[in-house]
Each structure stands twice: as structure tokens, then as C-alpha cells.
Motif scaffolding. Structure first.
Motif, PDB file in Angstrom:
ATOM      1  N   GLY A 251       0.797  -1.217   0.000  1.00  0.00           N
ATOM      2  CA  GLY A 251       0.000   0.000   0.000  1.00  0.00           C
ATOM      3  C   GLY A 251       0.831   1.271   0.000  1.00  0.00           C
ATOM      4  O   GLY A 251       2.051   1.247   0.163  1.00  0.00           O
ATOM      5  N   TRP A 252       0.137   2.400  -0.181  1.00  0.00           N
ATOM      6  CA  TRP A 252       0.800   3.697  -0.180  1.00  0.00           C
ATOM      7  C   TRP A 252       1.092   4.143   1.253  1.00  0.00           C
ATOM      8  O   TRP A 252       0.462   3.663   2.205  1.00  0.00           O
ATOM      9  N   PRO A 253       2.026   5.088   1.412  1.00  0.00           N
ATOM     10  CA  PRO A 253       2.292   5.639   2.751  1.00  0.00           C
ATOM     11  C   PRO A 253       1.037   6.286   3.338  1.00  0.00           C
ATOM     12  O   PRO A 253       0.113   6.660   2.618  1.00  0.00           O
ATOM     13  N   LEU A 254       1.026   6.442   4.640  1.00  0.00           N
ATOM     14  CA  LEU A 254      -0.142   6.935   5.353  1.00  0.00           C
ATOM     15  C   LEU A 254      -0.597   8.302   4.847  1.00  0.00           C
ATOM     16  O   LEU A 254      -1.806   8.555   4.731  1.00  0.00           O
ATOM     17  N   ALA A 255       0.343   9.197   4.507  1.00  0.00           N
ATOM     18  CA  ALA A 255      -0.005  10.554   4.076  1.00  0.00           C
ATOM     19  C   ALA A 255      -0.801  10.565   2.778  1.00  0.00           C
ATOM     20  O   ALA A 255      -1.519  11.532   2.492  1.00  0.00           O
ATOM     21  N   ALA A 256      -0.677   9.500   1.969  1.00  0.00           N
ATOM     22  CA  ALA A 256      -1.398   9.423   0.694  1.00  0.00           C
ATOM     23  C   ALA A 256      -2.386   8.266   0.671  1.00  0.00           C
ATOM     24  O   ALA A 256      -2.957   7.967  -0.375  1.00  0.00           O
ATOM     25  N   ARG A 257      -2.618   7.655   1.831  1.00  0.00           N
ATOM     26  CA  ARG A 257      -3.393   6.414   1.894  1.00  0.00           C
ATOM     27  C   ARG A 257      -4.821   6.563   1.382  1.00  0.00           C
ATOM     28  O   ARG A 257      -5.390   5.625   0.811  1.00  0.00           O
ATOM     29  N   ASN A 258      -5.449   7.728   1.570  1.00  0.00           N
ATOM     30  CA  ASN A 258      -6.843   7.911   1.147  1.00  0.00           C
ATOM     31  C   ASN A 258      -7.007   8.001  -0.366  1.00  0.00           C
ATOM     32  O   ASN A 258      -8.117   7.877  -0.880  1.00  0.00           O
ATOM     33  N   GLY A 259      -5.917   8.246  -1.075  1.00  0.00           N
ATOM     34  CA  GLY A 259      -6.014   8.381  -2.527  1.00  0.00           C
ATOM     35  C   GLY A 259      -6.496   9.762  -2.931  1.00  0.00           C
ATOM     36  O   GLY A 259      -6.936  10.560  -2.095  1.00  0.00           O
ATOM     37  N   PRO A 260      -6.426  10.076  -4.216  1.00  0.00           N
ATOM     38  CA  PRO A 260      -6.831  11.414  -4.689  1.00  0.00           C
ATOM     39  C   PRO A 260      -8.341  11.602  -4.611  1.00  0.00           C
ATOM     40  O   PRO A 260      -9.109  10.634  -4.680  1.00  0.00           O
ATOM     41  N   ALA A 261      -8.766  12.861  -4.484  1.00  0.00           N
ATOM     42  CA  ALA A 261     -10.192  13.193  -4.369  1.00  0.00           C
ATOM     43  C   ALA A 261     -10.843  13.206  -5.750  1.00  0.00           C
ATOM     44  O   ALA A 261     -11.030  14.258  -6.360  1.00  0.00           O
ATOM     45  N   VAL A 262     -11.179  12.018  -6.241  1.00  0.00           N
ATOM     46  CA  VAL A 262     -11.751  11.908  -7.591  1.00  0.00           C
ATOM     47  C   VAL A 262     -13.108  11.220  -7.584  1.00  0.00           C
ATOM     48  O   VAL A 262     -13.606  10.814  -8.633  1.00  0.00           O
ATOM     49  N   ASP A 263     -13.725  11.073  -6.406  1.00  0.00           N
ATOM     50  CA  ASP A 263     -14.981  10.321  -6.308  1.00  0.00           C
ATOM     51  C   ASP A 263     -16.076  10.895  -7.198  1.00  0.00           C
ATOM     52  O   ASP A 263     -16.765  10.161  -7.918  1.00  0.00           O
ATOM     53  N   ASN A 264     -16.280  12.214  -7.154  1.00  0.00           N
ATOM     54  CA  ASN A 264     -17.337  12.842  -7.947  1.00  0.00           C
ATOM     55  C   ASN A 264     -16.984  12.906  -9.429  1.00  0.00           C
ATOM     56  O   ASN A 264     -17.872  13.013 -10.276  1.00  0.00           O
TER      57      ASN A 264
END
Length: 499
Positions: A251-264
Motif C-alpha cells: 500500500g501507499w504511505p499513510l499521508a497518501a493512503r486515502n487516494g486522490p479526491a476523484v470520487d465525484n
């Protein structure tokens, strides 16, 4: 080329000083930070942003609209230049890979593979195919411990358990036999490239590759393609960047764990697909003096492969810009912004030294996550869409707040990354351009042909040229024929008058 060579530091938490009024103001919430809110609040915020975007259209005069459309056509790369550059660069890449795989003195690089990243492969390169990025993928032999050194871009890379003494990675560890040295990896990359160039020949015998001097805080081995006949003008620049691949299961590091804000915009499913992609680290040192021992051997996380996936598959409806689908103007807008940034840096090289195309690219990604509907980017709306994008960059600069799209705690416009004086100048420069009709949008001089010699293209309308090896000049065959006719007529008149 998208060369993300600017160091960034964590954003200031809480409140931020307003230099103009001496008061404290709360930083504006950007799309990249919306993930910190509850899902219902995120959806509500996005809806408000989209509503505002629709309710407040940008006013563009007919003159400015025509100017933007005209310059968008001038950004395309000549097909002859594209073909020649592709032939030269691909030959270099393929032969370098063969050399690395057959090189017995450095087994770590024998299983390396290239990743095609950067603006050329995203198809947003402007004017000329003169810059290329090549990420050389190196496999991590075991699970890694990633220790943050700043707000989430720079890390110390350690192995979770000791490596075998026979492991190829052993030669690149520090004395503690756990920490992977970024400087040792980069130095070895330089050595291998120089060794490769001793026997490699460019397909076009009038050119050769030269390794540039090592620049501080740069994760790449940079090469220039030069003419062999004494002309030092650079034709093509290539960055070869060693990139350590972390296994997707880690997985990605914790600072980027949520992924980019592209849901909408791209949807939750695409965001999960993006988060499942491997994570890469490039050997880049944090900018600054009196660095700690960890900072001197730091690695920077890279999202170039994700950016390529997002930009090439940019549509909200998944079919945008496909062969028989509706075309949008997203890429044209990014290319126009890159051209304007290039013009600003040429006009103000000292004042805007810290500005780079990655700032524009980041503002572009944030704008796409807000104005996510394909209908908002209809090709016929190019002037309006570009002014929306320009306004977004100007707003980020005014706020002094441009969050990294993948690591939102890192502010690309923080004082440590972008000096306040330079940021104030950028705000004024952008405002001036907007008020005066974007005079720097068009390059000051025409882009010269990249090739040393132009051969007939498949297009019958392409004009033939000839090359003078003594001067390095390219002459138009059609022009020479016209001059020959004029000379013949003049000679006939002289003979007639003498009689």
C-alpha cells in the motif's frame, strides 16, 4: 517534460497569517482536503462548488476568445518532429535496457524496466518533443519501512528485515545494513549510463548523447542530444530516473493512503483502482542546508504513473474523447496553461525561478475534481474553460495554498517551497496577463524544427528541405527553385540588353 524538481514542505496547520492585514485567516478548504470531512459533507461541498461554477460563468470577450483558440492550435507538435524524436529516444531507451540486463557488474539493474511517464506520453507536451522522462523501475526485494521526513513527500526507506549478503541491494545500504541509500543508487545510475554511452551510437550519425552535470536535489540522470558538428544547441533532453517500486500489497504511505479526491469526477471504483497501483520512490534529497543524515539519503514519493492514468482517462463518462465519442477541451486547457507558465518564466526568469509546470498541473487536477462533468469541458467552451483554470491557479496563488493532489498535507505554495516574495510577484503577473488579454500565451519566437533535416512526410503538402553540413542550416527546396527562376530571368535580361 513534467520535471517535479521543486521541494515542498508540510502546510502550516491551523491558521495562517495574512501578510497584507496582519490578521489570521483560516486556509481555504481545497478539493484535496475534502477527504477529511464526512462523506455527506464532501458530497454537499462538491455540489456547492459545481453550482457556483455553473452560476458564475467567466466572461470572455470575442477578441480574447479568438486569441485563445488561435494559440491552442499552435501548441501541437509537428508530425515530422514527433517521428524523428520517437525514433531517436526509443532507440536510446531500448539499447540502454539491453545494456543493463546484460551488465554483469551490477545485478540490481538487470531486471529493470522502463515506465513511460511525463507530458509527452500524457499527450500534453507543447511546441516540440524535446523533453522526455524515463522512470527505470527497480524492484524492492522485501517489505519496506517508510519513515516520513516532512509532510508526506519525502521518506527514509528501511528494510523491515535484514537482507541476504548475496542480495544485489546489499551494496546500496548504509552502515546499519537496513537503510537504502538514495545517493548510492543515483551515483550508480550515472556510472552505468556513462559506461553505456562509450559504445552506443545514435541512429542519426550527426548527433550524440552527452550526460549533463549532476544538479543538486535532482533525482535524474539528465542527458542532452547534441549535434556532432560543433553546434551546441540541445535538440532533446532526457531524464533517466531510477524508481524503487513498492509491492502493491504494502500500500501507499499513510499521508497518501486515502487516494486522490476523484470520487465525484472519476468515481469511487477508479479511486480504488488508483490506490491499488504500485507506489514508487525516486532518489531525491530534501532541499535545504544543515540536513540530517536521514534527509541526506531521502527518497521522494512519485505519482507520475497515476497522473498519466488520470490524464489519459480523464472523462466523467468514461468515453470522453474516444474515437466516436464527444470530445472535450481538458487537455487543451492544460497545454495552454503550460504555455503561459513557460512564457512567464521566459519573461521573468529571476522572479519566477520557483514556478514550474507542475504547479499548473496540480491546479488543473484540482479543477477537474471540482468541475467534474464532461459537459463543463465541451470543446466549444475552450476559452471559458481555460479562463476557469487560469482563475483557479490565480486563486491558489492568492491564498498561498496549493495542496499536492495526492499528499494534501504538503503545500506547493508554502513559504519554504515557494518564497512569499515570488508568490506575490506571481499573483501580480497572472492578474496582469488576465487584464491585458494573455499576451504571453504565445511564444515570443516561432519554434524551430527539431530535426536537423526535414524529409518528405506522408503528407504531400509538406515542403521539402535540404541540409547544408558546413553551416548546419536548413534551406527550403521550393525557395531555392524560386531563386533559381529569378536568377535565370535576370540573366536573360542582362544578355538581351547587352545585345
Amino acid at each position: 517534460m513534467e520535471r517535479e524538481d521543486r521541494s515542498v514542505n508540510p502546510r502550516e496547520d491551523g491558521q495562517r497569517k495574512d501578510d497584507s492585514k496582519g490578521k489570521l485567516s483560516t486556509p481555504r478548504l481545497t478539493p484535496a482536503r475534502q477527504k477529511q470531512r464526512a462523506p455527506q459533507q464532501q458530497a454537499g461541498k462538491a455540489a456547492v462548488e459545481v453550482s457556483r461554477a455553473e452560476e458564475e460563468p467567466v466572461s470572455v470577450s470575442p477578441e480574447l476568445s479568438n486569441w485563445i483558440k488561435l494559440n491552442s492550435k499552435n501548441l501541437k507538435i509537428r508530425q515530422t518532429d514527433r517521428s524523428w524524436a520517437a525514433e531517436v529516444v526509443n532507440d536510446f531507451r531500448d539499447n540502454l535496457l539491453k545494456f543493463l540486463r546484460s551488465n554483469s557488474d551490477q545485478p540490481l539493474f538487470r531486471k529493470a524496466e522502463f515506465l513511460t511517464t511525463g507530458s509527452y506520453f500524457e499527450k500534453v507536451k507543447i511546441h516540440s518533443p524535446d523533453e522526455f522522462d524515463m522512470m527505470l523501475k527497480l524492484q524492492a526485494p522485501s517489505r519496506l519501512d517508510m519513515k516520513e521526513l516532512d509532510g508526506g513527500l519525502f521518506y527514509r526507506i528501511d528494510f523491515s528485515r535484514p537482507t541476504r549478503s548475496q542480495s544485489p541491494i546489499q551494496a546500496f545500504l548504509l552502515e546499519n545494513e537496513r537503510t537504502l541509500s538514495s545517493s548510492k543508487i543515483l551515483n550508480e545510475m550515472y556510472r552505468l549510463v556513462r559506461k553505456f554511452l562509450k559504445t552506443y551510437k545514435v541512429p542519426d550519425k550527426r548527433c550524440y548523447w552527452e550526460v549533463n552535470r549532476k544538479r543538486p536535489n535532482t533525482p535524474a540522470v539528465t542527458l542532452s542530444l547534441l549535434r556532432t558538428e560543433g553546434n551546441s544547441d540541445e535538440l532533446i533532453s532526457v531524464d533517466v530516473v531510477p524508481a524503487l517500486e513498492v509491492h502493491p500489497c504494502q500500500g501507499w504511505p499513510l499521508a497518501a493512503r486515502n487516494g486522490p479526491a476523484v470520487d465525484n469526477w472519476l468515481g469511487k471504483k477508479v479511486r480504488q483502482e488508483i490506490k491499488s497501483l504500485p507506489c514508487y520512490f525516486v532518489p531525491k534529497r530534501i532541499k535545504g542546508r544543515n540536513l540530517s543524515e536521514d534527509a541526506k539519503e531521502s527518497w521522494r514519493i512519485s505519482f507520475s504513473h497515476v497522473e498519466k492514468k488520470i490524464i489519459t482517462s480523464h472523462g466523467n463518462t468514461k468515453t470522453c474523447c474516444e474515437s466516436n465519442a464527444t470530445k472535450c477541451c481538458r487537455k487543451q486547457c492544460l497545454m495552454l496553461l503550460k504555455s503561459l507558465i513557460k512564457g512567464l518564466k521566459q519573461r521573468y526568469p529571476k522572479e519566477l525561478h520557483d514556478l514550474c509546470s507542475y504547479h499548473g498541473k496540480t491546479a488543473f487536477l484540482h479543477t477537474l475534481s471540482i468541475r467534474f462533468s464532461d459537459s463543463m469541458w465541451d470543446r466549444q467552451k475552450l476559452p471559458t474553460c481555460f479562463m476557469h483554470l487560469l482563475g483557479a491557479l490565480e486563486n491558489h496563488a492568492c491564498q498561498g495554498d496549493l495542496p499536492h493532489f495526492f499528499v494534501p498535507n504538503c503545500n506547493l505554495f508554502s513559504p519554504a517551497a515557494f518564497p512569499r516574495k515570488a508568490l506575490d510577484f506571481l499573483v501580480k503577473a497572472l492578474e496582469e496577463q488576465r487584464m491585458e488579454g494573455l499576451p504571453l500565451l504565445k511564444p515570443a519566437t516561432p519554434v524551430p524544427p527539431l530535426r536537423l533535416i526535414n524529409t518528405p512526410s506522408e503528407d504531400a503538402s509538406t515542403e521539402m528541405s535540404t541540409y547544408n553540413p558546413s553551416t548546419g542550416a536548413v534551406y527550403s527546396v521550393a525557395l531555392m527553385k524560386k531563386l533559381a527562376v529569378v536568377f535565370a530571368i535576370a540573366s536573360a535580361l542582362v544578355i538581351f540588353l547587352c545585345k
